[in-house]
Design an enzyme around this catalytic site. Structure first.
Site, PDB file in Angstrom:
ATOM      1  N   GLY A   8      -2.098  -3.093  -2.141  1.00  0.00           N
ATOM      2  CA  GLY A   8      -1.088  -3.332  -1.171  1.00  0.00           C
ATOM      3  C   GLY A   8      -1.774  -3.461   0.131  1.00  0.00           C
ATOM      4  N   GLY A  11      -0.086  -5.223   3.378  1.00  0.00           N
ATOM      5  CA  GLY A  11       1.152  -4.529   3.965  1.00  0.00           C
ATOM      6  C   GLY A  11       0.635  -4.069   5.428  1.00  0.00           C
ATOM      7  N   GLN A  12       1.944  -3.246   6.012  1.00  0.00           N
ATOM      8  CA  GLN A  12       1.592  -2.752   7.571  1.00  0.00           C
ATOM      9  C   GLN A  12       0.599  -1.963   7.644  1.00  0.00           C
ATOM     10  OE1 GLN A  12       4.730  -0.116   9.008  1.00  0.00           O
ATOM     11  NE2 GLN A  12       4.379  -0.721  11.026  1.00  0.00           N
ATOM     12  N   ASP A  34      -3.851  -7.152  -3.223  1.00  0.00           N
ATOM     13  CA  ASP A  34      -2.291  -7.463  -3.018  1.00  0.00           C
ATOM     14  C   ASP A  34      -1.791  -8.343  -4.255  1.00  0.00           C
ATOM     15  OD1 ASP A  34      -0.425  -6.245  -0.410  1.00  0.00           O
ATOM     16  OD2 ASP A  34       0.381  -7.467  -1.891  1.00  0.00           O
ATOM     17  N   ILE A  35      -0.464  -8.243  -4.319  1.00  0.00           N
ATOM     18  CA  ILE A  35       0.197  -9.297  -5.235  1.00  0.00           C
ATOM     19  C   ILE A  35       0.019 -10.806  -4.571  1.00  0.00           C
ATOM     20  CG2 ILE A  35       2.576  -8.885  -4.255  1.00  0.00           C
ATOM     21  CD1 ILE A  35       3.225  -8.881  -7.384  1.00  0.00           C
ATOM     22  N   ASP A  52      -1.435  -7.327  -9.396  1.00  0.00           N
ATOM     23  CA  ASP A  52      -0.134  -6.886  -9.775  1.00  0.00           C
ATOM     24  C   ASP A  52      -0.144  -5.244  -9.997  1.00  0.00           C
ATOM     25  OD1 ASP A  52       2.645  -6.230 -10.325  1.00  0.00           O
ATOM     26  OD2 ASP A  52       2.993  -7.813 -11.661  1.00  0.00           O
ATOM     27  N   TYR A 142      14.237   5.360  -2.423  1.00  0.00           N
ATOM     28  CA  TYR A 142      12.863   5.531  -2.002  1.00  0.00           C
ATOM     29  C   TYR A 142      12.573   6.985  -1.669  1.00  0.00           C
ATOM     30  CZ  TYR A 142       9.124   4.893   1.734  1.00  0.00           C
ATOM     31  OH  TYR A 142       7.946   4.961   2.294  1.00  0.00           O
ATOM     32  N   LYS A 146       9.522   8.893  -3.651  1.00  0.00           N
ATOM     33  CA  LYS A 146       8.667   9.753  -2.985  1.00  0.00           C
ATOM     34  C   LYS A 146       8.268  11.151  -3.440  1.00  0.00           C
ATOM     35  CE  LYS A 146       6.307   6.461  -1.009  1.00  0.00           C
ATOM     36  NZ  LYS A 146       5.001   5.991  -1.251  1.00  0.00           N
TER      37      LYS A 146
END
Ligand code: SER
Length: 315
Positions: A8, A11-12, A34-35, A52, A142, A146
């Site tokens: 990932g 991402g941010q 990352d994908i 993935d 979400y 988590k």
């Protein structure tokens, strides 16, 4: 020797974490995955793998063949996107975690970092200075993923000795990479619009309090937790981190000090309900006690950094 894989990475959080880990541990020891095809030329200094996280075979083979010692698993759908695609959010947020936890259980990884969130809390949680241990009845897909993930992390630690570490991130504010699909995203978007047009229409109401953190603090927290001696990491579900408590009103007033013509207006959408179910502020005294956590960025310092660095050509 450490060999770190960040899943990932585009991402941010990943974008900045890869660079910081490479600075500390060497380009050749930190692999970004990352994908997507590589989007970020910043990663050119080291290896990038298209991966993935739902392809368990690919992830297992890569980790084993490349003798990876640590994984930072950041691939996930955030709160707002997850509400629109609950089945996929649950699948992505949970299956990837099991793949990595099982690799550690089978002896292929020494350490795992997995991010949790303030979304684990819900409408019945005490809202101010939310304690480490408290009522947790999340009301979003979400948040449910988590919270379940936290329980599984602790279970794998207790049952299988897996060295997994986690932080309940507040909303993260950064200028390097845009967030995607979160409820706290307004606190990043606002800077781009303030700089570009001096106007911003906020999707949360003016007095919605949410805990936020400047990315530099979040990255430092992540690495400090991962580098802490194992015996100091007493919580194996996830640590509260407080950061800065903001409302759209207090944030826009601070921005106005630098951009006097800045104007904020409000057009509330479905994200308001999500924000209303989350805490206003967080008590992170346990993180402070266990691994000496100390944040550096105040709202004033964060606003200055954001206004001087956001690149308005990105929006
Ligand atoms: N920033 C995230 C979101 O808004 C919370 O972890 O979804």
């Amino acid at each position: 020797m450490k060999k770190i894989l960040i899943i990932g990475a585009c991402g941010q959080i990943g974008t900045e974490l890869v660079l910081e880990l490479r600075k500390r541990f060497g380009n050749e020891n930190v692999i970004a995955a990352d994908i997507h095809d590589m989007e970020n030329s910043q990663f050119l200094g080291g290896e990038y793998v298209k991966m993935d996280v739902l392809n368990q075979e690919q992830v297992r083979t890569y980790v084993i063949d490349n003798k990876i010692t640590e994984v930072y698993l950041l691939a996930a759908l955030l709160s707002a996107t997850a509400e629109k695609n609950p089945d996929f959010a649950w699948k992505l947020n949970m299956e990837g975690l099991f793949t990595i936890l099982d690799l550690a259980k089978d002896g292929y990884l020494e350490k795992i970092f997995w991010p949790s969130s303030i979304a684990v809390f819900g409408p019945t949680t005490p809202k101010d200075l939310t304690p480490q241990y408290t009522i947790m009845e999340p009301s979003t897909v979400y948040g449910i993923s988590k919270q379940a993930g936290e329980r599984w992390c602790e279970y794998y630690f207790n049952k299988h000795g897996v060295d997994v570490r986690s932080i309940r991130y507040p909303g993260l504010i950064s200028h390097t990479s845009l967030p995607g699909g979160g409820t706290t995203d307004y606190a990043v978007d606002i800077f781009y619009h303030a700089k570009k047009t001096e106007k911003y229409t906020c999707f949360l109401s003016e007095n919605t309090g949410l805990p936020m953190m400047f990315m530099e603090d979040a990255i430092r927290a992540t690495i400090e937790l991962m580098e802490a001696p194992a015996e100091n990491v007493k919580i194996r579900s996830s640590y509260n981190l407080s950061g800065i408590s903001l409302t759209p009103k207090t944030l826009s007033a601070e921005i106005k000090k630098h951009i006097p013509n800045f104007e904020i207006s409000y057009q509330i959408d479905f994200r308001q309900k999500i924000a209303d179910s989350w805490p206003n502020s967080i008590d992170d005294s346990v993180a402070k006690k266990d691994w000496n956590w100390q944040e550096e960025f105040t709202m004033q310092k964060m606003v200055l950094e954001m206004l001087s660095h956001v690149d308005i050509s990105k929006i």
